[in-house]
Design an enzyme around this catalytic site. Structure first.
Site, short mmCIF file in Angstrom:
data_model
loop_
_atom_site.label_atom_id
_atom_site.label_comp_id
_atom_site.label_asym_id
_atom_site.label_seq_id
_atom_site.Cartn_x
_atom_site.Cartn_y
_atom_site.Cartn_z
N LYS A 1 4.46 -11.30 3.36
CA LYS A 1 3.04 -11.50 3.07
C LYS A 1 2.88 -11.66 1.56
CE LYS A 1 -0.15 -8.11 3.11
NZ LYS A 1 -0.68 -8.22 1.72
N SER B 1 0.85 -1.20 0.00
CA SER B 1 0.00 0.00 0.00
C SER B 1 0.88 1.24 0.00
CB SER B 1 -0.93 -0.01 1.22
OG SER B 1 -0.21 -0.25 2.41
N GLU C 1 -9.24 -9.46 4.05
CA GLU C 1 -9.51 -8.06 3.71
C GLU C 1 -10.89 -7.90 3.09
OE1 GLU C 1 -6.39 -5.91 1.71
OE2 GLU C 1 -7.69 -4.18 1.36
N GLU D 1 -0.28 -12.12 -1.49
CA GLU D 1 -1.72 -12.12 -1.78
C GLU D 1 -2.13 -13.36 -2.57
OE1 GLU D 1 -3.11 -8.57 -3.74
OE2 GLU D 1 -2.25 -7.25 -2.22
O1 KIV Z 1 -0.45 -3.46 1.60
C1 KIV Z 1 -1.10 -3.38 2.65
O2 KIV Z 1 -1.07 -2.39 3.37
C2 KIV Z 1 -1.94 -4.52 3.01
C3 KIV Z 1 -2.81 -4.37 4.22
C4 KIV Z 1 -3.97 -3.55 3.87
C5 KIV Z 1 -3.19 -5.67 4.79
O3 KIV Z 1 -1.92 -5.50 2.35
#
Ligand code: KIV
Length: 304
Positions: free
Chosen positions: A121, A53, A191, A123
């Site tokens: 993380k 983000s 999410e 997706e």
């Molecule tokens: O990129 C991000 O900030 C995210 C969060 C919203 C979980 O994936």
């Protein structure tokens, strides 16, 4: 090798997982730079996500798709340098895990080896994605899964909206979460899904769920730092609780500074350095001797 650790102990993946059994909520936020990561860590946050983000909130891209590995590593390094306690997770950007398991594991390992993160993380939970997650877990890289709304799929999805509102999609998201657990993720971000679905998934998984726009029944919560603090002006999704209007506060501070400088009210004597008495007299004498009539300091500055 056992080393005596005199530093504050870092929160570990097993510790976060134990929170679920103990019924203790996991509290997470995003951060992208040294000073905000320091605030978050000192406040006692459990997990800091260097989310992609950052592409939208700090780099000004329209969505997260253009974010590169180098940008992610750059910001993750800054965050890691500030954090003493929280678990830092780096977000795998679009196309850092799409070509081959080898490239995926190599990219993921860079977050740990070069940027001080404690995991990554990723997706999605398609068949190929699950294989990649297994490969990362096999390489002992802790992986945080992410299902429901997956912003990197924007061109595929068409728009950012709540996912899992019809039964077919809700079933698919539940299956995705269960498959992620099987593939070895240590927790799953949910999410923008209805709270009833998030509650069901949270009950079915033995690993924690961390919700964003997924209601109160998740094992933890995460928000984007710039949304929570009101650093980003304008539209905010319904799930955000804005605790501060940082954009307005900063604007007010900068406008006061502009006015002070223009009025000659800044800097004051308290913001200025002074010479010792002897040097002050010499400088004053030099100023008096200046044939141009201008102070010696001004001549030196204009000569530069
Ligand atoms: O990129 C991000 O900030 C995210 C969060 C919203 C979980 O994936």
């Amino acid at each position: 090798m056992i080393m005596k650790d005199d530093k504050i102990s870092k929160i570990t993946v097993p510790e976060l997982q134990a929170r679920k059994k103990a019924g203790q909520k996991i509290v997470a936020l995003t951060a992208y730079d040294f000073p905000s990561a320091r605030v978050l860590d000192e406040a006692g946050l459990d997990l800091i996500l260097v989310g992609d983000s950052l592409g939208m909130v700090v780099l000004g891209y329209e969505n997260t798709v253009p974010v590169t590995m180098e940008e992610m590593l750059h910001h993750t390094r800054a965050v890691s340098r500030a954090v003493r306690r929280a678990l830092v997770i780096g977000d795998m950007p679009y196309f850092s895990f799409h070509l081959s398991p080898e490239e995926t594991v190599r990219n993921a390992s860079r977050f740990l080896k070069e940027a001080g993160a404690g995991g990554v993380k990723i997706e999605g939970a398609g068949r190929k994605r699950l294989k990649l997650i297994e490969a990362m877990v096999e390489a002992e890289i802790p992986v945080l899964g992410h299902v429901g709304l997956t912003p990197q799929s924007i061109h595929h999805l068409g728009q950012f909206k709540v996912r899992g509102k019809n039964l077919e999609e809700a079933r698919r998201i539940l299956d995705d979460a269960l498959n992620l657990e099987k593939a070895g993720v240590f927790a799953v971000v949910l999410e923008c899904v209805p709270l009833e679905l998030a509650r069901l998934i949270t009950g079915r998984l033995s690993v924690p769920t961390i919700g964003i726009g997924a209601g109160p029944y998740c094992d933890g919560q995460i928000l984007v730092f710039h949304d929570l603090t009101g650093f980003t002006p304008g539209y905010l999704p319904k799930f955000v609780k804005k605790y501060l209007d940082l954009h307005s506060l900063l604007g007010r501070a900068v406008r006061s500074y502009i006015e002070d400088v223009r009025q000659g009210d800044f800097p004051e004597d308290a913001h200025s350095y002074h010479l010792a008495e002897a040097e002050r007299k010499t400088i004053a004498a030099l100023g008096r001797r200046s044939r141009s009539g201008r102070p010696a300091g001004a001549r030196a500055a204009s000569a530069r």
